[in-house]
Scaffold this motif. Sequence first.
Motif, PDB file in Angstrom:
ATOM      1  N   ILE A   1      45.500 -79.233 -33.793  1.00 57.80           N
ATOM      2  CA  ILE A   1      45.336 -80.161 -32.670  1.00 57.80           C
ATOM      3  C   ILE A   1      45.018 -79.394 -31.389  1.00 57.80           C
ATOM      4  N   ILE A   2      45.742 -78.300 -31.162  1.00 53.93           N
ATOM      5  CA  ILE A   2      45.515 -77.491 -29.967  1.00 53.93           C
ATOM      6  C   ILE A   2      44.105 -76.908 -29.977  1.00 53.93           C
ATOM      7  N   GLY A   3      43.696 -76.350 -31.112  1.00 49.82           N
ATOM      8  CA  GLY A   3      42.354 -75.776 -31.203  1.00 49.82           C
ATOM      9  C   GLY A   3      41.264 -76.801 -30.950  1.00 49.82           C
ATOM     10  N   SER A   4      41.425 -77.981 -31.551  1.00 56.55           N
ATOM     11  CA  SER A   4      40.435 -79.045 -31.376  1.00 56.55           C
ATOM     12  C   SER A   4      40.361 -79.498 -29.924  1.00 56.55           C
ATOM     13  N   ALA A   5      41.521 -79.669 -29.293  1.00 57.26           N
ATOM     14  CA  ALA A   5      41.545 -80.131 -27.903  1.00 57.26           C
ATOM     15  C   ALA A   5      40.926 -79.098 -26.961  1.00 57.26           C
ATOM     16  N   ILE A   6      41.202 -77.820 -27.181  1.00 53.06           N
ATOM     17  CA  ILE A   6      40.632 -76.775 -26.320  1.00 53.06           C
ATOM     18  C   ILE A   6      39.115 -76.720 -26.482  1.00 53.06           C
ATOM     19  N   ARG A   7      38.634 -76.845 -27.705  1.00 51.93           N
ATOM     20  CA  ARG A   7      37.179 -76.850 -27.933  1.00 51.93           C
ATOM     21  C   ARG A   7      36.521 -78.026 -27.213  1.00 51.93           C
ATOM     22  N   ARG A   8      37.128 -79.198 -27.284  1.00 54.42           N
ATOM     23  CA  ARG A   8      36.539 -80.380 -26.654  1.00 54.42           C
ATOM     24  C   ARG A   8      36.594 -80.282 -25.134  1.00 54.42           C
ATOM     25  N   LEU A   9      37.657 -79.680 -24.597  1.00 53.20           N
ATOM     26  CA  LEU A   9      37.725 -79.470 -23.154  1.00 53.20           C
ATOM     27  C   LEU A   9      36.627 -78.499 -22.713  1.00 53.20           C
ATOM     28  N   ALA A  10      36.317 -77.528 -23.562  1.00 54.29           N
ATOM     29  CA  ALA A  10      35.265 -76.563 -23.239  1.00 54.29           C
ATOM     30  C   ALA A  10      33.914 -77.253 -23.088  1.00 54.29           C
ATOM     31  N   ARG A  11      33.706 -78.354 -23.815  1.00 55.42           N
ATOM     32  CA  ARG A  11      32.454 -79.108 -23.685  1.00 55.42           C
ATOM     33  C   ARG A  11      32.327 -79.754 -22.308  1.00 55.42           C
ATOM     34  N   PHE A  12      33.456 -79.974 -21.663  1.00 52.67           N
ATOM     35  CA  PHE A  12      33.447 -80.475 -20.284  1.00 52.67           C
ATOM     36  C   PHE A  12      33.414 -79.334 -19.277  1.00 52.67           C
ATOM     37  N   GLY A  13      33.300 -78.109 -19.785  1.00 53.31           N
ATOM     38  CA  GLY A  13      33.273 -76.950 -18.898  1.00 53.31           C
ATOM     39  C   GLY A  13      34.645 -76.539 -18.406  1.00 53.31           C
ATOM     40  N   LEU A  14      35.705 -76.959 -19.107  1.00 52.55           N
ATOM     41  CA  LEU A  14      37.073 -76.676 -18.682  1.00 52.55           C
ATOM     42  C   LEU A  14      37.743 -75.697 -19.637  1.00 52.55           C
ATOM     43  N   THR A  15      38.272 -74.621 -19.092  1.00 58.59           N
ATOM     44  CA  THR A  15      38.985 -73.632 -19.895  1.00 58.59           C
ATOM     45  C   THR A  15      40.376 -73.341 -19.332  1.00 58.59           C
ATOM     46  N   ASP A  16      40.749 -74.009 -18.240  1.00 53.60           N
ATOM     47  CA  ASP A  16      42.043 -73.764 -17.596  1.00 53.60           C
ATOM     48  C   ASP A  16      43.145 -74.522 -18.322  1.00 53.60           C
ATOM     49  N   ILE A  17      43.449 -74.073 -19.518  1.00 51.25           N
ATOM     50  CA  ILE A  17      44.387 -74.754 -20.392  1.00 51.25           C
ATOM     51  C   ILE A  17      45.832 -74.493 -19.943  1.00 51.25           C
ATOM     52  N   ASP A  18      46.658 -75.516 -20.014  1.00 47.21           N
ATOM     53  CA  ASP A  18      48.073 -75.378 -19.678  1.00 47.21           C
ATOM     54  C   ASP A  18      48.849 -75.143 -20.972  1.00 47.21           C
ATOM     55  N   LEU A  19      49.236 -73.877 -21.202  1.00 45.79           N
ATOM     56  CA  LEU A  19      50.019 -73.524 -22.383  1.00 45.79           C
ATOM     57  C   LEU A  19      51.417 -73.056 -21.995  1.00 45.79           C
ATOM     58  N   ARG A  20      51.882 -73.479 -20.850  1.00 45.78           N
ATOM     59  CA  ARG A  20      53.225 -73.095 -20.415  1.00 45.78           C
ATOM     60  C   ARG A  20      54.273 -73.598 -21.409  1.00 45.78           C
ATOM     61  N   GLY A  21      55.126 -72.673 -21.849  1.00 49.99           N
ATOM     62  CA  GLY A  21      56.157 -73.033 -22.808  1.00 49.99           C
ATOM     63  C   GLY A  21      55.678 -73.108 -24.244  1.00 49.99           C
ATOM     64  N   ALA A  22      54.461 -72.670 -24.507  1.00 55.68           N
ATOM     65  CA  ALA A  22      53.905 -72.776 -25.859  1.00 55.68           C
ATOM     66  C   ALA A  22      54.630 -71.872 -26.841  1.00 55.68           C
ATOM     67  N   ARG A  23      54.686 -72.320 -28.085  1.00 53.76           N
ATOM     68  CA  ARG A  23      55.206 -71.511 -29.186  1.00 53.76           C
ATOM     69  C   ARG A  23      54.089 -71.432 -30.226  1.00 53.76           C
ATOM     70  N   LEU A  24      53.538 -70.251 -30.406  1.00 54.47           N
ATOM     71  CA  LEU A  24      52.438 -70.072 -31.346  1.00 54.47           C
ATOM     72  C   LEU A  24      52.704 -68.864 -32.230  1.00 54.47           C
ATOM     73  N   THR A  25      52.494 -69.038 -33.526  1.00 50.03           N
ATOM     74  CA  THR A  25      52.647 -67.941 -34.482  1.00 50.03           C
ATOM     75  C   THR A  25      51.442 -67.936 -35.419  1.00 50.03           C
ATOM     76  N   ASN A  26      50.864 -66.738 -35.598  1.00 49.84           N
ATOM     77  CA  ASN A  26      49.705 -66.582 -36.492  1.00 49.84           C
ATOM     78  C   ASN A  26      48.568 -67.532 -36.110  1.00 49.84           C
TER      79      ASN A  26
END
Length: 295
Positions: A104-129
């Motif tokens: 879900i995160i990957g898909s949302a970031i890719r779609r935001l990039a289509r709007f020219g947006l890369t300033d993603i808010d990942l504060r508090g994120a937990r990501l592994t592998n």
Amino acid sequence: MPKRKTLNWRKTVIAIGSSWWAVAVTVLLLSAGIAVFFWYVYDQLDEYWKGVATNTTAGFFDVVVVVFTFGAYEQFRRRSDDIARLRERIEDVKRFDDPRAHSIIGSAIRRLARFGLTDIDLRGARLTNFSFSSNGIRSISGAVISDGLYFGDEMKNFAKLNSVAFTGVDCSEVCFSSGDLSLATFNDCAFQAASLVGAKFNGASLNWTVERVIADEADWQELVDEAEDGSPIYAQIYNPAFYGADLTNCSFKKVRFQNADFRGAQNIEKAIFDAATGLETCHFDDGQTPASSKA
């Protein structure tokens, strides 16, 4: 007796709204066609029809203004709604460290990039592998992973990334961490060939387990085969965590390092290591020890 179909007004309105461009173009073409027709036969018309032609042409320009004004507003509204929805999706799942949340995160970031947006808010994120590049993400420039301690919103605190790959990704101006109270932790992460220009890791913990670091450069390649002429064929089995990364103006102030490997990093002399600790456990190319760590 067959069930009687009823008109679903909600779906109808949505369908019309989603295809408004087709409606707008049709109206414009029809209006333009009528205006051109009256212009072409204007001299052959009597006074009454000349008045009709004049009013029709004026009406055509009114239609153009209305259609394009509505179109601009509608596009802006839909764009704003889509962006807000994508940001909410990231916010909803960024602390659920599982493959579905990662997708879900990957898909949302890719779609935001289509709007020219890369300033993603990942504060508090937990990501592994998780790999940004493997998810088709080329840039997170301006993103925020940790920027302080939030007493009123604990969901934004304690970002923790384990074995996350930023390989080849534009991470310029990313706030990985800022300040002593950010409490962000990065374990066994990879930044090979990433752009870390202007990025900040201030106050974070950057750790690599001993098993993930090969100290002897002679062991970075492994013999896998022999060519027809008998010459050995080697495969690269290890690259340092920051190999090929651009560290221009990258700030590591007060970072707590453990086994970081900066060999092969670019512009490390332009990085900032003020008050960083654990540098004695790190690996650097000969002659490239950070200025702030020199005695």
